[in-house]
Design a protein around this motif. Structure first.
Motif, PDB file in Angstrom:
ATOM      1  N   ASP A   1       0.816  -1.219   0.000  1.00  0.00           N
ATOM      2  CA  ASP A   1       0.000   0.000   0.000  1.00  0.00           C
ATOM      3  C   ASP A   1       0.851   1.270   0.000  1.00  0.00           C
ATOM      4  O   ASP A   1       0.320   2.372  -0.006  1.00  0.00           O
ATOM      5  CB  ASP A   1      -0.968   0.013   1.184  1.00  0.00           C
ATOM      6  N   GLN A   2       2.171   1.110   0.069  1.00  0.00           N
ATOM      7  CA  GLN A   2       3.101   2.252   0.000  1.00  0.00           C
ATOM      8  C   GLN A   2       2.832   3.295   1.090  1.00  0.00           C
ATOM      9  O   GLN A   2       2.950   4.490   0.870  1.00  0.00           O
ATOM     10  CB  GLN A   2       3.028   2.905  -1.392  1.00  0.00           C
ATOM     11  N   GLY A   3       2.465   2.821   2.269  1.00  0.00           N
ATOM     12  CA  GLY A   3       2.314   3.724   3.406  1.00  0.00           C
ATOM     13  C   GLY A   3       0.961   4.377   3.541  1.00  0.00           C
ATOM     14  O   GLY A   3       0.735   5.120   4.491  1.00  0.00           O
ATOM     15  N   ILE A   4       0.034   4.136   2.605  1.00  0.00           N
ATOM     16  CA  ILE A   4      -1.295   4.743   2.672  1.00  0.00           C
ATOM     17  C   ILE A   4      -2.335   3.633   2.785  1.00  0.00           C
ATOM     18  O   ILE A   4      -2.401   2.739   1.950  1.00  0.00           O
ATOM     19  CB  ILE A   4      -1.580   5.596   1.414  1.00  0.00           C
ATOM     20  N   ASP A   5      -3.148   3.685   3.830  1.00  0.00           N
ATOM     21  CA  ASP A   5      -4.173   2.663   4.057  1.00  0.00           C
ATOM     22  C   ASP A   5      -5.525   3.063   3.475  1.00  0.00           C
ATOM     23  O   ASP A   5      -6.307   2.206   3.073  1.00  0.00           O
ATOM     24  CB  ASP A   5      -4.323   2.400   5.564  1.00  0.00           C
ATOM     25  N   VAL A   6      -5.806   4.363   3.479  1.00  0.00           N
ATOM     26  CA  VAL A   6      -7.087   4.863   2.960  1.00  0.00           C
ATOM     27  C   VAL A   6      -6.812   6.077   2.081  1.00  0.00           C
ATOM     28  O   VAL A   6      -6.069   6.980   2.480  1.00  0.00           O
ATOM     29  CB  VAL A   6      -8.046   5.259   4.100  1.00  0.00           C
ATOM     30  N   ILE A   7      -7.401   6.087   0.887  1.00  0.00           N
ATOM     31  CA  ILE A   7      -7.329   7.247   0.006  1.00  0.00           C
ATOM     32  C   ILE A   7      -8.724   7.846  -0.074  1.00  0.00           C
ATOM     33  O   ILE A   7      -9.706   7.134  -0.337  1.00  0.00           O
ATOM     34  CB  ILE A   7      -6.836   6.867  -1.398  1.00  0.00           C
ATOM     35  N   ALA A   8      -8.830   9.143   0.176  1.00  0.00           N
ATOM     36  CA  ALA A   8     -10.134   9.807   0.183  1.00  0.00           C
ATOM     37  C   ALA A   8     -10.109  11.036  -0.718  1.00  0.00           C
ATOM     38  O   ALA A   8      -9.118  11.769  -0.755  1.00  0.00           O
ATOM     39  CB  ALA A   8     -10.509  10.209   1.610  1.00  0.00           C
ATOM     40  N   LYS A   9     -11.209  11.241  -1.416  1.00  0.00           N
ATOM     41  CA  LYS A   9     -11.342  12.389  -2.321  1.00  0.00           C
ATOM     42  C   LYS A   9     -12.669  13.079  -2.050  1.00  0.00           C
ATOM     43  O   LYS A   9     -13.692  12.434  -1.823  1.00  0.00           O
ATOM     44  CB  LYS A   9     -11.272  11.930  -3.775  1.00  0.00           C
ATOM     45  N   ARG A  10     -12.620  14.388  -2.098  1.00  0.00           N
ATOM     46  CA  ARG A  10     -13.831  15.190  -1.938  1.00  0.00           C
ATOM     47  C   ARG A  10     -13.619  16.495  -2.699  1.00  0.00           C
ATOM     48  O   ARG A  10     -12.917  17.380  -2.222  1.00  0.00           O
ATOM     49  CB  ARG A  10     -14.121  15.464  -0.463  1.00  0.00           C
ATOM     50  N   GLY A  11     -14.223  16.598  -3.866  1.00  0.00           N
ATOM     51  CA  GLY A  11     -13.990  17.761  -4.704  1.00  0.00           C
ATOM     52  C   GLY A  11     -12.530  17.819  -5.113  1.00  0.00           C
ATOM     53  O   GLY A  11     -11.962  16.853  -5.625  1.00  0.00           O
ATOM     54  N   ALA A  12     -11.907  18.970  -4.870  1.00  0.00           N
ATOM     55  CA  ALA A  12     -10.494  19.138  -5.215  1.00  0.00           C
ATOM     56  C   ALA A  12      -9.565  18.584  -4.148  1.00  0.00           C
ATOM     57  O   ALA A  12      -8.352  18.543  -4.337  1.00  0.00           O
ATOM     58  CB  ALA A  12     -10.192  20.618  -5.447  1.00  0.00           C
ATOM     59  N   LEU A  13     -10.123  18.153  -3.027  1.00  0.00           N
ATOM     60  CA  LEU A  13      -9.305  17.653  -1.928  1.00  0.00           C
ATOM     61  C   LEU A  13      -8.977  16.179  -2.124  1.00  0.00           C
ATOM     62  O   LEU A  13      -9.859  15.370  -2.440  1.00  0.00           O
ATOM     63  CB  LEU A  13     -10.029  17.831  -0.591  1.00  0.00           C
ATOM     64  N   THR A  14      -7.737  15.833  -1.944  1.00  0.00           N
ATOM     65  CA  THR A  14      -7.307  14.437  -1.958  1.00  0.00           C
ATOM     66  C   THR A  14      -6.385  14.223  -0.765  1.00  0.00           C
ATOM     67  O   THR A  14      -5.519  15.054  -0.487  1.00  0.00           O
ATOM     68  CB  THR A  14      -6.554  14.079  -3.252  1.00  0.00           C
ATOM     69  N   VAL A  15      -6.574  13.124  -0.068  1.00  0.00           N
ATOM     70  CA  VAL A  15      -5.764  12.863   1.122  1.00  0.00           C
ATOM     71  C   VAL A  15      -5.525  11.368   1.263  1.00  0.00           C
ATOM     72  O   VAL A  15      -6.393  10.546   0.973  1.00  0.00           O
ATOM     73  CB  VAL A  15      -6.459  13.421   2.390  1.00  0.00           C
ATOM     74  N   GLY A  16      -4.329  11.030   1.674  1.00  0.00           N
ATOM     75  CA  GLY A  16      -3.981   9.651   1.980  1.00  0.00           C
ATOM     76  C   GLY A  16      -3.770   9.512   3.476  1.00  0.00           C
ATOM     77  O   GLY A  16      -3.106  10.348   4.096  1.00  0.00           O
ATOM     78  N   LEU A  17      -4.357   8.489   4.055  1.00  0.00           N
ATOM     79  CA  LEU A  17      -4.284   8.301   5.504  1.00  0.00           C
ATOM     80  C   LEU A  17      -3.579   7.005   5.855  1.00  0.00           C
ATOM     81  O   LEU A  17      -3.879   5.938   5.311  1.00  0.00           O
ATOM     82  CB  LEU A  17      -5.687   8.297   6.126  1.00  0.00           C
ATOM     83  N   GLN A  18      -2.651   7.115   6.763  1.00  0.00           N
ATOM     84  CA  GLN A  18      -1.997   5.966   7.376  1.00  0.00           C
ATOM     85  C   GLN A  18      -2.763   5.705   8.676  1.00  0.00           C
ATOM     86  O   GLN A  18      -2.946   6.601   9.513  1.00  0.00           O
ATOM     87  CB  GLN A  18      -0.534   6.287   7.680  1.00  0.00           C
ATOM     88  N   CYS A  19      -3.287   4.492   8.847  1.00  0.00           N
ATOM     89  CA  CYS A  19      -4.134   4.163  10.000  1.00  0.00           C
ATOM     90  C   CYS A  19      -3.337   3.318  10.995  1.00  0.00           C
ATOM     91  O   CYS A  19      -2.762   2.288  10.626  1.00  0.00           O
ATOM     92  CB  CYS A  19      -5.379   3.407   9.555  1.00  0.00           C
ATOM     93  N   LYS A  20      -3.333   3.749  12.242  1.00  0.00           N
ATOM     94  CA  LYS A  20      -2.584   3.046  13.279  1.00  0.00           C
ATOM     95  C   LYS A  20      -3.477   2.800  14.492  1.00  0.00           C
ATOM     96  O   LYS A  20      -3.852   3.725  15.202  1.00  0.00           O
ATOM     97  CB  LYS A  20      -1.359   3.868  13.710  1.00  0.00           C
ATOM     98  N   ARG A  21      -3.828   1.534  14.695  1.00  0.00           N
ATOM     99  CA  ARG A  21      -4.549   1.166  15.905  1.00  0.00           C
ATOM    100  C   ARG A  21      -3.581   0.426  16.810  1.00  0.00           C
ATOM    101  O   ARG A  21      -3.160  -0.685  16.521  1.00  0.00           O
ATOM    102  CB  ARG A  21      -5.744   0.265  15.591  1.00  0.00           C
ATOM    103  N   GLN A  22      -3.192   1.059  17.917  1.00  0.00           N
ATOM    104  CA  GLN A  22      -2.218   0.453  18.822  1.00  0.00           C
ATOM    105  C   GLN A  22      -2.355   1.063  20.209  1.00  0.00           C
ATOM    106  O   GLN A  22      -3.019   2.084  20.399  1.00  0.00           O
ATOM    107  CB  GLN A  22      -0.803   0.639  18.279  1.00  0.00           C
ATOM    108  N   SER A  23      -1.729   0.417  21.169  1.00  0.00           N
ATOM    109  CA  SER A  23      -1.824   0.876  22.549  1.00  0.00           C
ATOM    110  C   SER A  23      -0.690   1.833  22.911  1.00  0.00           C
ATOM    111  O   SER A  23      -0.818   2.618  23.841  1.00  0.00           O
ATOM    112  CB  SER A  23      -1.804  -0.325  23.500  1.00  0.00           C
ATOM    113  N   ARG A  24       0.416   1.780  22.184  1.00  0.00           N
ATOM    114  CA  ARG A  24       1.550   2.653  22.472  1.00  0.00           C
ATOM    115  C   ARG A  24       1.513   3.901  21.603  1.00  0.00           C
ATOM    116  O   ARG A  24       0.881   3.896  20.537  1.00  0.00           O
ATOM    117  CB  ARG A  24       2.860   1.903  22.233  1.00  0.00           C
ATOM    118  N   PRO A  25       2.176   4.963  22.020  1.00  0.00           N
ATOM    119  CA  PRO A  25       2.209   6.182  21.194  1.00  0.00           C
ATOM    120  C   PRO A  25       2.782   5.912  19.814  1.00  0.00           C
ATOM    121  O   PRO A  25       3.681   5.092  19.641  1.00  0.00           O
ATOM    122  CB  PRO A  25       3.118   7.122  22.014  1.00  0.00           C
TER     123      PRO A  25
END
Length: 266
Positions: free
Chosen positions: A156-180
């Motif tokens: 996935d090259q570091g991006i778990d979710v790709i989201a688009k809304r109009g001209a906005l595009t964002v890639g999100l790395q998702c981290k579910r963990q107990s440590r910082p």
């Protein structure tokens, strides 16, 4: 002090005062009327205190449910852990006190904390795995008006979710963990943004971020988010002053005389 305890204490005090009044009248004591008045006052006080607490608890439950997203975020933020997951500071009681004061109720901290925890436990089931967290993130963005897709797990090259809304595009790395969350997640998000030619990058996590990750996110223009921030992501990105980032140059490095001009991400 909860409602049952208040009722129990008032009944005991009322019974003692009533017994004293009864004895006083039976033996002709001059203080008997006073004891009777005290008994009546204790009965009224106990009833009023129990009713007031019940009303405040009902208001607290409604407010905790209505603001559960922000409340979860603030309660998580009240507990700080080091890089090894050890709790260093816990200001949960202060966060609870701030919340109860903000909604105008007067409830003992222990009772308020227990009530809030019960409400939050009844909230929708939280994702239990990393994959569930990724899909929950995409679903939250979809509900907020985004076209959000989960990328393929491996590669996935570091991006778990790709989201688009109009001209906005964002890639999100998702981290579910107990440590910082540390630097690596920020680095992956920044690299993934360049790889996919996205305008913005973010790391969303249920955990806190280390100071080093926060500093790196600032210098690389990567947003650090909690799940509760997702409904307002468009506002965050619209107010950002991030420049449009070019797509990576994928020309053949073995042919220096043939280079393409960088493309500009939408």
């Amino acid at each position: 002090m909860d409602r049952d305890l208040i009722i129990g204490q008032s009944i005991v005090a009322w019974a003692a005062a009533t017994g004293a009044a009864t004895y006083g009248y039976a033996t002709g004591q001059p203080w008997a009327p006073v004891a009777a008045l005290v008994s009546l006052a204790l009965l009224v006080w106990g009833w009023a205190a129990a009713r007031r607490l019940a009303r405040d608890l009902a208001a607290l439950r409604r407010a905790a449910f209505a603001h559960r997203g922000a409340l979860l975020k603030n309660l998580r933020g009240a507990v700080k852990r080091d890089d090894y997951g050890t709790v260093t500071t816990d200001h949960t009681d202060a966060a609870v006190a701030t919340f109860t004061a903000s909604i105008g109720v007067s409830i003992p901290i222990d009772t308020a904390r227990t009530t809030i925890e019960a409400v939050l436990t009844q909230a929708p089931t939280r994702p239990q795995t990393g994959t569930e967290f990724e899909h929950a993130t995409a679903e939250a963005l979809t509900r907020a008006g985004w076209d959000a897709q989960v990328t393929q797990g491996s590669g996935d090259q570091g991006i778990d979710v790709i989201a688009k809304r109009g001209a906005l595009t964002v890639g999100l790395q998702c981290k579910r963990q107990s440590r910082p969350v540390g630097n690596k997640a920020v680095q992956e998000a920044a690299a993934g943004r360049a790889h996919y030619g996205l305008r913005h990058a973010a790391v969303v996590s249920n955990a806190r971020f280390t100071p080093a990750a926060t500093a790196l996110a600032t210098s690389t223009d990567v947003l650090l988010l909690a799940p509760e921030d997702l409904p307002r992501l468009a506002t965050r990105l619209t107010s950002a002053t991030s420049p449009v980032r070019p797509l990576p140059d994928r020309s053949n490095s073995r042919s220096p005389n043939h280079r393409r001009n960088p493309q500009v991400a939408p």
